[in-house]
Motif scaffolding. Structure first.
Motif, PDB file in Angstrom:
ATOM      1  N   LEU A  41      -1.363   4.910   3.949  1.00 38.38           N
ATOM      2  CA  LEU A  41      -0.002   5.456   3.964  1.00 38.38           C
ATOM      3  C   LEU A  41       0.012   6.987   3.920  1.00 38.38           C
ATOM      4  O   LEU A  41       1.067   7.597   3.806  1.00 38.38           O
ATOM      5  CB  LEU A  41       0.812   4.866   2.808  1.00 38.38           C
ATOM      6  CG  LEU A  41       1.136   3.371   3.013  1.00 38.38           C
ATOM      7  CD1 LEU A  41       1.638   2.743   1.730  1.00 38.38           C
ATOM      8  CD2 LEU A  41       2.159   3.195   4.124  1.00 38.38           C
ATOM      9  N   LYS A  47      -3.537  -8.213   4.301  1.00 32.39           N
ATOM     10  CA  LYS A  47      -3.007  -9.564   4.208  1.00 32.39           C
ATOM     11  C   LYS A  47      -2.944 -10.253   5.554  1.00 32.39           C
ATOM     12  O   LYS A  47      -2.853 -11.446   5.633  1.00 32.39           O
ATOM     13  CB  LYS A  47      -1.667  -9.578   3.484  1.00 32.39           C
ATOM     14  CG  LYS A  47      -0.723  -8.514   3.873  1.00 32.39           C
ATOM     15  CD  LYS A  47       0.392  -8.401   2.845  1.00 32.39           C
ATOM     16  CE  LYS A  47       1.108  -7.079   3.025  1.00 32.39           C
ATOM     17  NZ  LYS A  47       2.127  -6.864   2.057  1.00 32.39           N
ATOM     18  N   VAL A 104      12.011   3.996   1.143  1.00 35.43           N
ATOM     19  CA  VAL A 104      11.021   4.416   0.149  1.00 35.43           C
ATOM     20  C   VAL A 104      11.369   5.799  -0.431  1.00 35.43           C
ATOM     21  O   VAL A 104      11.233   6.014  -1.637  1.00 35.43           O
ATOM     22  CB  VAL A 104       9.589   4.334   0.737  1.00 35.43           C
ATOM     23  CG1 VAL A 104       9.192   5.591   1.472  1.00 35.43           C
ATOM     24  CG2 VAL A 104       8.572   4.036  -0.348  1.00 35.43           C
ATOM     25  N   ARG A 129      -1.053   5.361  -3.982  1.00 35.90           N
ATOM     26  CA  ARG A 129      -1.116   4.284  -2.987  1.00 35.90           C
ATOM     27  C   ARG A 129      -2.306   4.526  -2.066  1.00 35.90           C
ATOM     28  O   ARG A 129      -2.965   5.563  -2.131  1.00 35.90           O
ATOM     29  CB  ARG A 129       0.197   4.243  -2.191  1.00 35.90           C
ATOM     30  CG  ARG A 129       0.487   5.515  -1.431  1.00 35.90           C
ATOM     31  CD  ARG A 129       1.865   5.497  -0.769  1.00 35.90           C
ATOM     32  NE  ARG A 129       2.084   6.727  -0.019  1.00 35.90           N
ATOM     33  CZ  ARG A 129       3.237   7.068   0.534  1.00 35.90           C
ATOM     34  NH1 ARG A 129       4.286   6.272   0.413  1.00 35.90           N
ATOM     35  NH2 ARG A 129       3.353   8.195   1.202  1.00 35.90           N
ATOM     36  N   ARG A 159       4.632   4.042  -9.500  1.00 37.18           N
ATOM     37  CA  ARG A 159       5.098   2.710  -9.106  1.00 37.18           C
ATOM     38  C   ARG A 159       4.077   2.008  -8.219  1.00 37.18           C
ATOM     39  O   ARG A 159       3.224   2.640  -7.580  1.00 37.18           O
ATOM     40  CB  ARG A 159       6.457   2.796  -8.436  1.00 37.18           C
ATOM     41  CG  ARG A 159       6.762   3.464  -7.094  1.00 37.18           C
ATOM     42  CD  ARG A 159       5.746   4.181  -6.351  1.00 37.18           C
ATOM     43  NE  ARG A 159       6.171   4.705  -5.075  1.00 37.18           N
ATOM     44  CZ  ARG A 159       5.638   4.366  -3.898  1.00 37.18           C
ATOM     45  NH1 ARG A 159       4.644   3.515  -3.824  1.00 37.18           N
ATOM     46  NH2 ARG A 159       6.068   4.922  -2.770  1.00 37.18           N
ATOM     47  N   GLU A 179       9.559  -4.312  -2.135  1.00 34.57           N
ATOM     48  CA  GLU A 179      10.049  -3.733  -0.880  1.00 34.57           C
ATOM     49  C   GLU A 179      10.263  -4.850   0.142  1.00 34.57           C
ATOM     50  O   GLU A 179       9.407  -5.123   0.981  1.00 34.57           O
ATOM     51  CB  GLU A 179       9.067  -2.661  -0.394  1.00 34.57           C
ATOM     52  CG  GLU A 179       8.883  -1.566  -1.437  1.00 34.57           C
ATOM     53  CD  GLU A 179       8.594  -0.199  -0.869  1.00 34.57           C
ATOM     54  OE1 GLU A 179       7.893  -0.107   0.149  1.00 34.57           O
ATOM     55  OE2 GLU A 179       9.073   0.796  -1.467  1.00 34.57           O
ATOM     56  N   ALA A 187       4.531  -0.709  -5.108  1.00 32.54           N
ATOM     57  CA  ALA A 187       5.683  -1.138  -4.303  1.00 32.54           C
ATOM     58  C   ALA A 187       5.285  -2.097  -3.178  1.00 32.54           C
ATOM     59  O   ALA A 187       5.362  -1.746  -2.003  1.00 32.54           O
ATOM     60  CB  ALA A 187       6.377   0.099  -3.730  1.00 32.54           C
ATOM     61  N   PRO A 188       4.867  -3.295  -3.526  1.00 37.78           N
ATOM     62  CA  PRO A 188       4.413  -4.220  -2.481  1.00 37.78           C
ATOM     63  C   PRO A 188       5.561  -4.809  -1.667  1.00 37.78           C
ATOM     64  O   PRO A 188       6.686  -4.904  -2.144  1.00 37.78           O
ATOM     65  CB  PRO A 188       3.721  -5.327  -3.280  1.00 37.78           C
ATOM     66  CG  PRO A 188       4.428  -5.333  -4.590  1.00 37.78           C
ATOM     67  CD  PRO A 188       4.798  -3.901  -4.859  1.00 37.78           C
ATOM     68  N   SER A 189       5.250  -5.180  -0.439  1.00 39.50           N
ATOM     69  CA  SER A 189       6.192  -5.932   0.389  1.00 39.50           C
ATOM     70  C   SER A 189       5.742  -7.387   0.334  1.00 39.50           C
ATOM     71  O   SER A 189       4.601  -7.682   0.684  1.00 39.50           O
ATOM     72  CB  SER A 189       6.136  -5.441   1.838  1.00 39.50           C
ATOM     73  OG  SER A 189       6.469  -4.077   1.881  1.00 39.50           O
ATOM     74  N   TYR A 209      11.393   1.287   6.483  1.00 39.83           N
ATOM     75  CA  TYR A 209      10.574   1.611   5.307  1.00 39.83           C
ATOM     76  C   TYR A 209      10.666   3.071   4.857  1.00 39.83           C
ATOM     77  O   TYR A 209      10.912   3.344   3.675  1.00 39.83           O
ATOM     78  CB  TYR A 209       9.123   1.205   5.606  1.00 39.83           C
ATOM     79  CG  TYR A 209       8.088   1.918   4.781  1.00 39.83           C
ATOM     80  CD1 TYR A 209       8.016   1.712   3.403  1.00 39.83           C
ATOM     81  CD2 TYR A 209       7.185   2.808   5.368  1.00 39.83           C
ATOM     82  CE1 TYR A 209       7.071   2.382   2.642  1.00 39.83           C
ATOM     83  CE2 TYR A 209       6.248   3.478   4.617  1.00 39.83           C
ATOM     84  CZ  TYR A 209       6.189   3.264   3.254  1.00 39.83           C
ATOM     85  OH  TYR A 209       5.270   3.932   2.504  1.00 39.83           O
TER      86      TYR A 209
HETATM   87  N1  GLU Z   1       5.717  -1.460   0.648  1.00 41.05           N
HETATM   88  C1  GLU Z   1       4.630  -0.742   1.204  1.00 41.05           C
HETATM   89  C2  GLU Z   1       3.484  -1.685   1.520  1.00 41.05           C
HETATM   90  O1  GLU Z   1       3.459  -2.796   1.090  1.00 41.05           O
HETATM   91  C3  GLU Z   1       4.088   0.334   0.286  1.00 41.05           C
HETATM   92  C4  GLU Z   1       5.034   1.439   0.064  1.00 41.05           C
HETATM   93  C5  GLU Z   1       4.474   2.642  -0.657  1.00 41.05           C
HETATM   94  O2  GLU Z   1       3.622   2.514  -1.556  1.00 41.05           O
HETATM   95  O3  GLU Z   1       4.944   3.724  -0.352  1.00 41.05           O
HETATM   96  O4  GLU Z   1       2.576  -1.313   2.199  1.00 41.05           O
END
Ligand code: GLU
Length: 283
Positions: A219, A256, A201, A215, A7, A43, A9-11, A197
Protein backbone atom coordinates in the motif's frame (compact mmCIF):
# COMPACT_ATOMS: atom_id res chain seq x y z
CA UNK A 1 -6.13 12.83 22.75
CA UNK A 2 -3.74 9.88 22.73
CA UNK A 3 -0.40 10.68 21.16
CA UNK A 4 -0.33 7.39 19.32
CA UNK A 5 -3.34 5.89 17.58
CA UNK A 6 -2.97 3.14 15.03
CA UNK A 7 -5.30 0.76 13.26
CA UNK A 8 -5.63 -2.52 11.42
CA UNK A 9 -8.12 -2.15 8.58
CA UNK A 10 -8.87 -5.43 6.82
CA UNK A 11 -11.40 -5.87 4.05
CA UNK A 12 -13.49 -8.96 4.81
CA UNK A 13 -13.21 -10.47 1.34
CA UNK A 14 -11.59 -13.68 2.53
CA UNK A 15 -10.11 -15.31 5.60
CA UNK A 16 -6.99 -13.83 7.15
CA UNK A 17 -3.60 -15.40 6.49
CA UNK A 18 -0.11 -14.95 7.94
CA UNK A 19 0.40 -11.68 6.07
CA UNK A 20 -2.59 -10.16 7.83
CA UNK A 21 -1.39 -11.53 11.16
CA UNK A 22 1.95 -9.82 10.58
CA UNK A 23 0.28 -6.47 9.84
CA UNK A 24 -2.13 -6.69 12.76
CA UNK A 25 0.61 -7.73 15.19
CA UNK A 26 2.89 -4.95 13.94
CA UNK A 27 0.24 -2.29 14.60
CA UNK A 28 -0.91 -3.78 17.88
CA UNK A 29 2.62 -4.17 19.24
CA UNK A 30 3.53 -0.62 18.23
CA UNK A 31 0.45 0.66 20.10
CA UNK A 32 1.42 -1.35 23.20
CA UNK A 33 4.97 -0.04 23.12
CA UNK A 34 3.82 3.55 22.69
CA UNK A 35 1.07 3.11 25.33
CA UNK A 36 -1.25 4.21 22.57
CA UNK A 37 -4.53 3.03 21.13
CA UNK A 38 -5.21 0.20 18.70
CA UNK A 39 -8.29 0.37 16.50
CA UNK A 40 -9.80 -2.32 14.31
CA UNK A 41 -11.70 -1.02 11.28
CA UNK A 42 -13.72 -3.15 8.90
CA UNK A 43 -13.30 -1.86 5.34
CA UNK A 44 -16.38 -3.37 3.75
CA UNK A 45 -17.44 -0.78 1.18
CA UNK A 46 -17.34 -3.39 -1.57
CA UNK A 47 -20.66 -5.04 -0.79
CA UNK A 48 -20.21 -7.64 -3.51
CA UNK A 49 -16.89 -9.07 -2.34
CA UNK A 50 -17.28 -8.61 1.43
CA UNK A 51 -19.15 -11.24 3.42
CA UNK A 52 -20.36 -11.41 7.03
CA UNK A 53 -18.66 -14.76 7.61
CA UNK A 54 -15.31 -13.26 6.68
CA UNK A 55 -15.90 -10.38 9.08
CA UNK A 56 -16.72 -12.86 11.84
CA UNK A 57 -13.51 -14.65 10.89
CA UNK A 58 -11.50 -11.43 11.37
CA UNK A 59 -12.73 -11.06 14.96
CA UNK A 60 -12.14 -14.73 15.71
CA UNK A 61 -8.64 -14.83 14.23
CA UNK A 62 -7.45 -11.62 15.89
CA UNK A 63 -8.79 -12.68 19.29
CA UNK A 64 -7.05 -16.03 18.83
CA UNK A 65 -3.79 -14.19 18.12
CA UNK A 66 -4.24 -12.48 21.47
CA UNK A 67 -5.11 -9.01 20.23
CA UNK A 68 -7.67 -6.71 21.78
CA UNK A 69 -9.20 -3.61 20.24
CA UNK A 70 -11.55 -0.79 21.04
CA UNK A 71 -15.31 -1.15 20.73
CA UNK A 72 -17.44 -0.30 18.85
CA UNK A 73 -15.65 -1.30 15.68
CA UNK A 74 -16.23 1.07 12.78
CA UNK A 75 -17.70 -0.70 9.78
CA UNK A 76 -17.35 1.43 6.65
CA UNK A 77 -20.59 0.22 5.09
CA UNK A 78 -22.46 1.92 7.94
CA UNK A 79 -20.90 5.31 7.26
CA UNK A 80 -21.38 5.88 3.54
CA UNK A 81 -22.74 9.35 4.30
CA UNK A 82 -19.33 10.45 5.65
CA UNK A 83 -17.64 9.46 2.39
CA UNK A 84 -20.46 10.96 0.32
CA UNK A 85 -19.94 14.28 2.09
CA UNK A 86 -16.23 14.28 1.25
CA UNK A 87 -17.00 13.43 -2.37
CA UNK A 88 -19.55 16.24 -2.60
CA UNK A 89 -17.03 18.67 -1.23
CA UNK A 90 -14.51 17.66 -3.88
CA UNK A 91 -17.20 17.87 -6.57
CA UNK A 92 -18.32 21.35 -5.48
CA UNK A 93 -14.75 22.54 -5.74
CA UNK A 94 -14.35 21.03 -9.21
CA UNK A 95 -11.71 18.55 -8.04
CA UNK A 96 -13.45 15.48 -9.42
CA UNK A 97 -15.14 14.78 -12.74
CA UNK A 98 -17.50 12.19 -14.15
CA UNK A 99 -15.75 9.60 -16.29
CA UNK A 100 -17.97 7.53 -18.57
CA UNK A 101 -15.21 5.44 -20.09
CA UNK A 102 -15.38 1.69 -19.82
CA UNK A 103 -12.49 -0.36 -18.45
CA UNK A 104 -11.56 -1.31 -22.01
CA UNK A 105 -11.48 2.32 -23.12
CA UNK A 106 -9.28 3.23 -20.15
CA UNK A 107 -6.90 0.39 -21.00
CA UNK A 108 -6.65 1.63 -24.58
CA UNK A 109 -6.12 5.23 -23.51
CA UNK A 110 -3.33 4.34 -21.09
CA UNK A 111 -1.64 1.91 -23.50
CA UNK A 112 -1.07 4.67 -26.00
CA UNK A 113 0.42 6.93 -23.29
CA UNK A 114 4.26 7.04 -23.23
CA UNK A 115 4.58 5.07 -20.00
CA UNK A 116 1.18 3.46 -20.25
CA UNK A 117 -0.14 2.06 -17.04
CA UNK A 118 -3.67 0.91 -16.62
CA UNK A 119 -4.07 2.77 -13.33
CA UNK A 120 -2.36 6.01 -14.31
CA UNK A 121 -5.13 7.27 -16.52
CA UNK A 122 -5.52 11.02 -16.95
CA UNK A 123 -8.54 12.52 -18.60
CA UNK A 124 -10.91 15.32 -17.77
CA UNK A 125 -14.56 16.21 -17.80
CA UNK A 126 -16.63 15.97 -20.96
CA UNK A 127 -18.12 19.06 -22.56
CA UNK A 128 -21.26 20.02 -20.63
CA UNK A 129 -23.70 19.13 -23.41
CA UNK A 130 -22.13 15.71 -24.01
CA UNK A 131 -22.12 14.98 -20.29
CA UNK A 132 -25.79 15.99 -19.99
CA UNK A 133 -26.66 13.72 -22.91
CA UNK A 134 -24.94 10.71 -21.33
CA UNK A 135 -26.46 11.36 -17.92
CA UNK A 136 -29.84 11.61 -19.56
CA UNK A 137 -29.23 8.28 -21.28
CA UNK A 138 -28.48 6.75 -17.87
CA UNK A 139 -24.91 5.79 -18.77
CA UNK A 140 -22.85 4.64 -15.78
CA UNK A 141 -19.89 6.75 -14.72
CA UNK A 142 -17.19 6.91 -12.07
CA UNK A 143 -16.00 10.00 -10.22
CA UNK A 144 -12.31 10.54 -10.84
CA UNK A 145 -9.95 12.89 -9.06
CA UNK A 146 -8.65 15.53 -11.46
CA UNK A 147 -4.90 15.87 -10.93
CA UNK A 148 -4.95 18.97 -13.06
CA UNK A 149 -7.54 20.67 -10.83
CA UNK A 150 -5.80 19.37 -7.70
CA UNK A 151 -2.49 20.85 -8.80
CA UNK A 152 -4.16 24.18 -9.42
CA UNK A 153 -5.94 24.09 -6.06
CA UNK A 154 -2.74 23.40 -4.15
CA UNK A 155 -0.53 25.66 -6.24
CA UNK A 156 1.61 22.68 -7.29
CA UNK A 157 2.63 19.41 -5.64
CA UNK A 158 6.22 20.40 -4.82
CA UNK A 159 5.70 20.91 -1.12
CA UNK A 160 3.51 17.85 -0.63
CA UNK A 161 5.20 15.02 1.30
CA UNK A 162 4.53 12.29 3.82
CA UNK A 163 6.70 10.90 6.58
CA UNK A 164 7.76 7.28 6.20
CA UNK A 165 9.04 5.72 9.40
CA UNK A 166 9.10 2.24 7.95
CA UNK A 167 10.31 1.59 4.46
CA UNK A 168 8.85 1.69 0.97
CA UNK A 169 9.54 -1.15 -1.51
CA UNK A 170 12.38 0.91 -3.02
CA UNK A 171 13.92 1.71 0.37
CA UNK A 172 12.06 5.04 0.69
CA UNK A 173 12.31 6.52 4.18
CA UNK A 174 11.93 9.82 5.96
CA UNK A 175 10.24 12.59 4.07
CA UNK A 176 8.84 11.20 0.83
CA UNK A 177 7.74 13.62 -1.82
CA UNK A 178 4.27 12.94 -3.13
CA UNK A 179 4.09 11.93 -6.76
CA UNK A 180 0.40 12.00 -7.64
CA UNK A 181 1.12 11.12 -11.27
CA UNK A 182 1.87 7.55 -10.14
CA UNK A 183 -1.81 6.90 -9.69
CA UNK A 184 -3.20 9.28 -12.28
CA UNK A 185 -6.79 10.47 -12.01
CA UNK A 186 -7.85 7.77 -9.55
CA UNK A 187 -11.43 6.63 -9.24
CA UNK A 188 -12.97 7.93 -5.99
CA UNK A 189 -16.47 6.56 -6.43
CA UNK A 190 -18.32 4.20 -8.72
CA UNK A 191 -21.94 3.63 -9.35
CA UNK A 192 -21.86 0.11 -7.92
CA UNK A 193 -19.67 0.75 -4.88
CA UNK A 194 -20.47 4.39 -4.08
CA UNK A 195 -17.03 5.23 -2.76
CA UNK A 196 -13.58 3.90 -3.47
CA UNK A 197 -10.94 2.77 -0.99
CA UNK A 198 -8.68 5.85 -1.19
CA UNK A 199 -11.42 8.26 -0.20
CA UNK A 200 -12.94 6.09 2.54
CA UNK A 201 -9.55 5.40 4.09
CA UNK A 202 -8.47 9.05 4.35
CA UNK A 203 -11.84 10.11 5.76
CA UNK A 204 -11.68 7.36 8.38
CA UNK A 205 -8.04 7.86 9.29
CA UNK A 206 -8.93 11.49 10.04
CA UNK A 207 -12.24 10.77 11.82
CA UNK A 208 -10.56 8.19 14.02
CA UNK A 209 -7.60 10.52 14.66
CA UNK A 210 -5.08 7.94 13.45
CA UNK A 211 -1.55 9.20 14.08
CA UNK A 212 0.33 6.19 12.68
CA UNK A 213 -0.69 4.10 9.69
CA UNK A 214 1.08 0.76 9.95
CA UNK A 215 0.50 -1.52 6.96
CA UNK A 216 2.22 -3.57 4.25
CA UNK A 217 4.43 -2.19 1.51
CA UNK A 218 1.82 -3.19 -1.05
CA UNK A 219 0.00 0.00 0.00
CA UNK A 220 3.05 2.27 -0.14
CA UNK A 221 2.17 3.64 -3.56
CA UNK A 222 -1.41 4.30 -2.45
CA UNK A 223 0.01 6.71 0.13
CA UNK A 224 0.81 9.20 -2.63
CA UNK A 225 -2.81 9.71 -3.61
CA UNK A 226 -4.00 9.41 -0.01
CA UNK A 227 -1.69 12.20 1.11
CA UNK A 228 -2.95 14.31 -1.79
CA UNK A 229 -6.57 13.74 -0.74
CA UNK A 230 -5.70 14.73 2.84
CA UNK A 231 -4.23 17.98 1.56
CA UNK A 232 -7.27 18.71 -0.62
CA UNK A 233 -9.74 17.97 2.16
CA UNK A 234 -7.72 19.74 4.85
CA UNK A 235 -7.25 16.54 6.85
CA UNK A 236 -4.28 15.89 9.13
CA UNK A 237 -1.54 13.63 7.77
CA UNK A 238 -0.63 10.59 9.86
CA UNK A 239 2.90 9.19 9.93
CA UNK A 240 3.32 6.04 7.81
CA UNK A 241 5.16 2.86 8.68
CA UNK A 242 5.07 0.43 5.79
CA UNK A 243 6.43 -2.99 6.57
CA UNK A 244 7.89 -5.70 4.37
CA UNK A 245 5.55 -8.30 2.92
CA UNK A 246 5.71 -11.84 4.12
CA UNK A 247 6.70 -14.34 1.48
CA UNK A 248 5.52 -17.93 1.38
CA UNK A 249 7.85 -20.89 0.86
CA UNK A 250 7.36 -20.51 -2.88
CA UNK A 251 8.76 -16.97 -2.75
CA UNK A 252 5.35 -15.48 -3.49
CA UNK A 253 3.63 -13.17 -1.08
CA UNK A 254 0.78 -14.38 1.06
CA UNK A 255 -2.44 -13.07 -0.33
CA UNK A 256 -5.99 -14.10 0.13
CA UNK A 257 -6.38 -14.54 -3.60
CA UNK A 258 -3.94 -17.44 -3.47
CA UNK A 259 -4.69 -20.56 -1.59
CA UNK A 260 -2.20 -19.60 1.09
CA UNK A 261 -3.06 -21.18 4.37
CA UNK A 262 -5.49 -19.11 6.34
CA UNK A 263 -5.13 -18.64 10.09
CA UNK A 264 -8.24 -20.73 10.60
CA UNK A 265 -6.75 -23.59 8.59
CA UNK A 266 -3.54 -23.39 10.59
CA UNK A 267 -5.56 -23.37 13.81
CA UNK A 268 -7.59 -26.40 12.70
CA UNK A 269 -4.32 -28.24 12.06
CA UNK A 270 -3.26 -27.64 15.65
CA UNK A 271 -1.00 -24.62 15.16
CA UNK A 272 -0.94 -22.44 18.27
CA UNK A 273 -1.12 -18.66 18.32
CA UNK A 274 2.13 -18.61 20.30
CA UNK A 275 3.93 -20.43 17.49
CA UNK A 276 2.57 -18.11 14.82
CA UNK A 277 3.62 -15.08 16.84
CA UNK A 278 7.08 -16.54 17.30
CA UNK A 279 7.39 -17.46 13.64
CA UNK A 280 6.48 -13.88 12.70
CA UNK A 281 8.96 -12.42 15.16
CA UNK A 282 6.60 -11.25 17.90
CA UNK A 283 7.68 -12.90 21.14
N1 GLU B 1 -8.50 -2.45 3.65
C1 GLU B 1 -7.22 -2.47 3.04
C2 GLU B 1 -6.81 -3.90 2.73
O1 GLU B 1 -7.40 -4.83 3.19
C3 GLU B 1 -6.13 -1.88 3.92
C4 GLU B 1 -6.28 -0.43 4.13
C5 GLU B 1 -5.12 0.25 4.80
O2 GLU B 1 -4.45 -0.32 5.68
O3 GLU B 1 -4.91 1.41 4.48
O4 GLU B 1 -5.88 -4.12 2.02
Amino acid sequence: MAAFVTRFAPSPTGHLHRGHAYSALSAWTAAQQARGRFILRIEDIDRIRCRPEYEAGVFEDLAWLGLSWEAPVRRQSEHMEDYGRALRELAERGLVYRCFRTRKEIAQATLSAPHGRMDAFRGGPLAAAEEARRLEAGEPFAWRLSLEAAERALGGFERLAFVEEGEGPGGERGEVRVRPELGGDVVLARKDVGVAYHLAVVVDDALQAITHVIRGQDLFEATHVQRLLQALLGLPAPVYRHHRLLMGPDGKRFAKRDRSETLRELRARGMTAARIREELGFV
